[in-house]
Write a protein that holds these residues in place. Structure first.
Motif, PDB file in Angstrom:
ATOM      1  N   CYS B  19       0.843  -1.201   0.000  1.00  0.00           N
ATOM      2  CA  CYS B  19       0.000   0.000   0.000  1.00  0.00           C
ATOM      3  C   CYS B  19       0.872   1.242   0.000  1.00  0.00           C
ATOM      4  CB  CYS B  19      -0.883  -0.001   1.235  1.00  0.00           C
ATOM      5  SG  CYS B  19       0.041   0.313   2.747  1.00  0.00           S
ATOM      6  N   ASN B  22       4.797   1.969   4.179  1.00  0.00           N
ATOM      7  CA  ASN B  22       6.124   2.026   4.792  1.00  0.00           C
ATOM      8  C   ASN B  22       6.962   3.143   4.203  1.00  0.00           C
ATOM      9  OD1 ASN B  22       5.907  -0.441   6.510  1.00  0.00           O
ATOM     10  ND2 ASN B  22       5.424  -1.277   4.501  1.00  0.00           N
ATOM     11  N   CYS B 105       3.825  -6.972   5.836  1.00  0.00           N
ATOM     12  CA  CYS B 105       3.579  -7.721   4.593  1.00  0.00           C
ATOM     13  C   CYS B 105       4.859  -8.419   4.149  1.00  0.00           C
ATOM     14  CB  CYS B 105       3.095  -6.801   3.489  1.00  0.00           C
ATOM     15  SG  CYS B 105       1.441  -6.191   3.756  1.00  0.00           S
ATOM     16  N   CYS B 147       2.665  -2.229  10.780  1.00  0.00           N
ATOM     17  CA  CYS B 147       1.838  -1.884   9.621  1.00  0.00           C
ATOM     18  C   CYS B 147       1.344  -0.466   9.757  1.00  0.00           C
ATOM     19  CB  CYS B 147       0.663  -2.855   9.502  1.00  0.00           C
ATOM     20  SG  CYS B 147      -0.194  -2.698   7.937  1.00  0.00           S
TER      21      CYS B 147
HETATM   22  S1  SF4 Z   1       2.647  -3.908   6.164  1.00  0.00           S
HETATM   23 FE1  SF4 Z   1       0.867  -2.551   6.256  1.00  0.00          FE
HETATM   24  S2  SF4 Z   1       1.746  -0.575   5.760  1.00  0.00           S
HETATM   25 FE2  SF4 Z   1       3.152  -2.138   5.054  1.00  0.00          FE
HETATM   26  S3  SF4 Z   1       2.618  -2.513   2.913  1.00  0.00           S
HETATM   27 FE3  SF4 Z   1       1.560  -3.980   4.172  1.00  0.00          FE
HETATM   28  S4  SF4 Z   1      -0.430  -3.036   4.491  1.00  0.00           S
HETATM   29 FE4  SF4 Z   1       0.927  -1.426   3.835  1.00  0.00          FE
END
Ligand code: SF4
Ligand code: SF4
Lengths: 435, 304
Positions: B19, B22, B105, B147
């Motif tokens: 998404c 990060n 992720c 996240c």
């Molecule tokens: S861990 Fe959370 S913030 Fe990172 S890419 Fe996945 S969904 Fe997005």
């Protein structure tokens, strides 16, 4: 001849397939290659989980997704004749954090995306690497400050889930208010130092000619566009739509500068065969959504003057985004100063969501335009979830006779670089578009 | 630390199924300019870097850090530029000295795994088990879940490795220096936790969120209340229950409410035996602490 271009730095990738005829772009297909199935992920889960999953649609506008999900559930409560109430305090706090998310987005877009591009369009300029440029770091500092304000209320940014049906979870004191005001001051300072030398307030009341005569990056860009005569490129349908509402405006569509009411029931989606993104129409027509649409609705004087002269050109779009940044800085300061912290933050809905079945729609103005969430639940479990993102409005692919908004804006151009400039003036987000 | 004249460590930042959260969290780092004096970011998908995506498949040099944001997918259709993501990752993984999984992720599969559980995993892990698509790179991988992740967690690990200090890793490859703590450690609501006083409801600064509101702070390894978010706050400080986003089982469902069996929370704080929990809470519940029942600032304004 079809020339495929991969466009990067747009929160992911897109591919533009240009077809040329006699050296002029005759058609362009906009393709988004990545799909993550967000709607399917939410389906089957408990309704409140949408507050945690939906922000993960997008790292740059996740907060707008949270508010859209919250509103969709609030609407669901209403539609199933259950009372739901939220205080002015809660809605003001949501507006503050939403505004800050839009401001950080616009600063990133202006300095990380448009600035390097415009610099490299300038005659004789070398390839421009932003990581070696002071501007990049100054902009990043401003972004840090504005995101802190969201964290003061939401605990963190990105990806807080601090709003829920009935209000917000935080309970700020004056400490958070004065901290927020001081972070905001730093962003005001950034605006004055870099974007427009006379500052936020002056920007909102200046005219086209005053803008060009001043110092600052927006003045530089506009001046440059006039000098190299690309100020008029990037025009599209000149048709705008805004579904979200807040303390600044009500929803509406703008046709030849006249505002008409809109209803979400006339919004339709259509799958496309060669890309994961779906087209969106209002009564079968493409509309532009986003900062320019909002500023047209608000009749912001500077944007209206640019629009009178240049219509919905890429430069008008850029000016509208900067105007929105200024306006939201001003509005956020007012909201912070007037926040009634003694009112309740949250009023628990009388009925538990596990006992409710029904559907609801949540609409919010995100950085790139109107964002719509639709939820359908049965005894608290999500049966169906639908997300329509702002970029779907602007980046749809139409037919040759009736191209999408960004398509139309690029058709007829000769130069690939200028087409990319026009494309990026819509502030592209790949993750949102396909979700 | 590197002096400005020393050779900068080279980083390539790649994205899988993501998404971009990060990256945007990374952009909140307060020492950004100094960071770029120590590191050379050869490629990042959102910044204007020297390499573009299609240069990566031709990139043959060894480099220091491969940072992956987002889950890995074995789906060959999932491309980055003209190459499949899996091929590109593998190629770069071989050349990198260390691989850092930035976020949940990349570490364990995270949110997007749920759409395509067959193809999507973390680098080494698939949720709690070591069945990630690229598990053979285990000995050079460090997981930095969250996240999103906190920018200081990422940069701390980069800096440690750059000066030759290998972090102590836990069973899920998380640096203990950052993840031996619980999100609960340092939370400003701790005293309410100890005396078993939950918040009256959402939207109150007084009270703990564990007993009724689903806070996962005591079951979650993270230093959210030690290294504050955006330098100013944390979820539980603001009033939002911890959702356990640094654990391999993220995302869980039925958040924001505490599941209970016979009025005892179904999940007890990490490592606390049920008998110990019951004894301690039995005692604390026998006392009514006036100070903790009152509002912190003004009792008169809101109904109590
Ligand atoms: S861990 Fe959370 S913030 Fe990172 S890419 Fe996945 S969904 Fe997005
Ligand atoms: S709110 Fe959560 S993190 Fe804070 S003390 Fe209570 S259980 Fe611990």
């Amino acid at each position: 001849m079809i020339v495929k271009e991969i466009i990067e730095r747009i929160e992911g990738e897109a591919e533009l397939d240009f077809t040329y005829k006699n050296g002029i772009i005759e058609n362009v297909k906009i393709k988004f290659p990545h799909f993550r199935g967000m709607e399917h992920i939410i389906e089957g889960k408990s309704a409140m989980d949408a507050l945690v999953i939906t922000p993960r649609v997008c790292g740059i506008c996740g907060h707008a997704h949270l508010i859209a999900a919250t509103r969709a559930m609030e609407d669901l409560y209403k539609n199933s004749s259950n009372d739901i109430e939220i205080t002015k305090k809660a809605s003001d706090i949501r507006e503050i954090t939403l505004n800050c998310e839009i401001i950080q987005n616009h600063i990133k877009w202006f300095y990380f995306v448009m600035y390097p591009l415009i610099r490299s369009i300038q005659k004789g300029s070398q390839e421009f690497i932003s990581l070696k440029n002071k501007k990049f770091f100054e902009a990043q500092k401003a972004v840090v400050q504005i995101s802190k304000i969201i964290a003061l209320f939401g605990g963190q940014w990105p990806h807080t889930s601090y709003a829920l049906p009935g209000g917000v979870m935080c309970d700020p004191t004056y400490v958070e208010i004065v901290q927020a005001l001081s972070f905001l001051d730093e962003v005001y300072g950034f605006f004055e130092k870099n974007i427009f030398s006379d500052g936020v307030e002056a920007f909102l009341s200046c005219s086209n000619s005053e803008l060009i005569s001043k110092d600052g990056d927006i003045s530089l860009f506009v001046k440059n566009a006039y000098e190299q005569s690309y100020e008029k490129i990037g025009r599209s349908y000149d048709r705008f739509i805004v579904f979200g509402e807040n303390s600044l405006f009500k929803s509406g569509k703008v046709l030849t500068t006249i505002v008409y009411p809109v209803k979400t029931k006339y919004v339709t989606e259509k799958t496309q065969t060669f890309t994961y993104s779906k087209n969106v129409y209002y009564k079968d027509k493409f509309y532009e959504t986003g900062p320019l649409a909002r500023q047209m609705l608000l009749k912001q004087p500077l944007v209206r003057e640019f629009h009178r002269k240049l219509k919905d050109s890429a430069i008008t779009r850029i000016v509208a985004r900067v105007a929105e940044t200024a306006l939201l800085l001003q509005k956020t300061r007012d909201l912070l100063k007037c926040l009634d912290i003694d009112a309740p933050s949250y009023i628990r809905p009388k009925k538990n969501i596990h006992k409710i079945s029904g559907s609801g729609i949540g609409v919010v103005e995100a950085a790139r335009g109107s964002l719509i969430h639709k939820i359908e639940i049965k005894e608290g479990l999500v049966k169906k979830y639908e997300i329509i993102t702002p970029t779907q409005w602007n980046l749809g692919n139409g037919t040759k006779k009736c191209p999408g908004v960004a398509q139309k804006a690029m058709i007829g151009l000769k130069d690939k670089k200028l087409a990319e400039f026009v494309f990026r003036s819509f502030d592209i987000c790949s993750v949102c578009t396909t979700h | 630390m590197h002096s400005p004249t020393a050779q900068k460590a080279k980083i390539i930042w790649l994205q899988g199924v993501t998404c971009n959260g990060n990256t945007h969290s990374f952009l909140n780092y307060e020492g950004f300019e100094r960071f770029f004096q120590r590191y050379d970011l050869l490629y990042h998908p959102l910044f204007d870097t020297e390499l573009g995506i299609n240069d990566l498949s031709k990139f043959e040099e060894n480099f220091d850090f491969l940072i992956l944001e987002g889950a890995v997918t074995g789906n060959e259709e999932f491309k980055r530029g003209k190459t499949s993501f899996a091929k590109l990752f593998e190629k770069l993984a071989k050349k990198a000295r260390y691989i850092l999984a930035a976020g949940s992720c990349a570490s364990y599969g995270g949110v997007f795994k749920e759409y395509d559980p067959e193809n999507i995993t973390g680098i080494v892990f698939d949720k709690e088990s070591k069945r990630g698509i690229f598990k053979e790179y285990e000995n050079k991988t460090v997981n930095i879940p969250g996240c999103p992740l906190h920018p200081e967690w990422l940069i701390t690990v980069l800096d440690m490795l750059s000066i030759g200090k290998m972090p102590h890793l836990d069973e899920y490859l998380r640096p203990k220096e950052l993840y031996a703590y619980l999100a609960h450690d340092g939370c400003i609501r701790n005293e309410y936790f100890e005396w078993k006083i939950d918040v009256k409801d959402f939207g109150y600064k007084e009270g703990c969120l564990y007993y009724e509101h689903g806070c996962r702070g005591p079951m979650t390894h993270a230093s959210c209340n030690k290294i504050l978010w955006n330098s100013v706050s944390s979820k539980t400080m603001a009033g939002m229950p911890c959702i356990g986003c640094t654990e391999p089982d993220f995302p869980k469902t039925e958040l924001f409410e505490t599941k209970k069996y016979m009025s005892i929370p179904a999940e007890l704080p990490f490592g606390i035996p049920k008998r110990a929990y019951l004894t301690v809470t039995g005692i604390t519940k026998a006392f009514k602490i006036d100070r903790l029942e009152k509002r912190l600032i003004d009792d008169s304004k809101r109904d109590n």
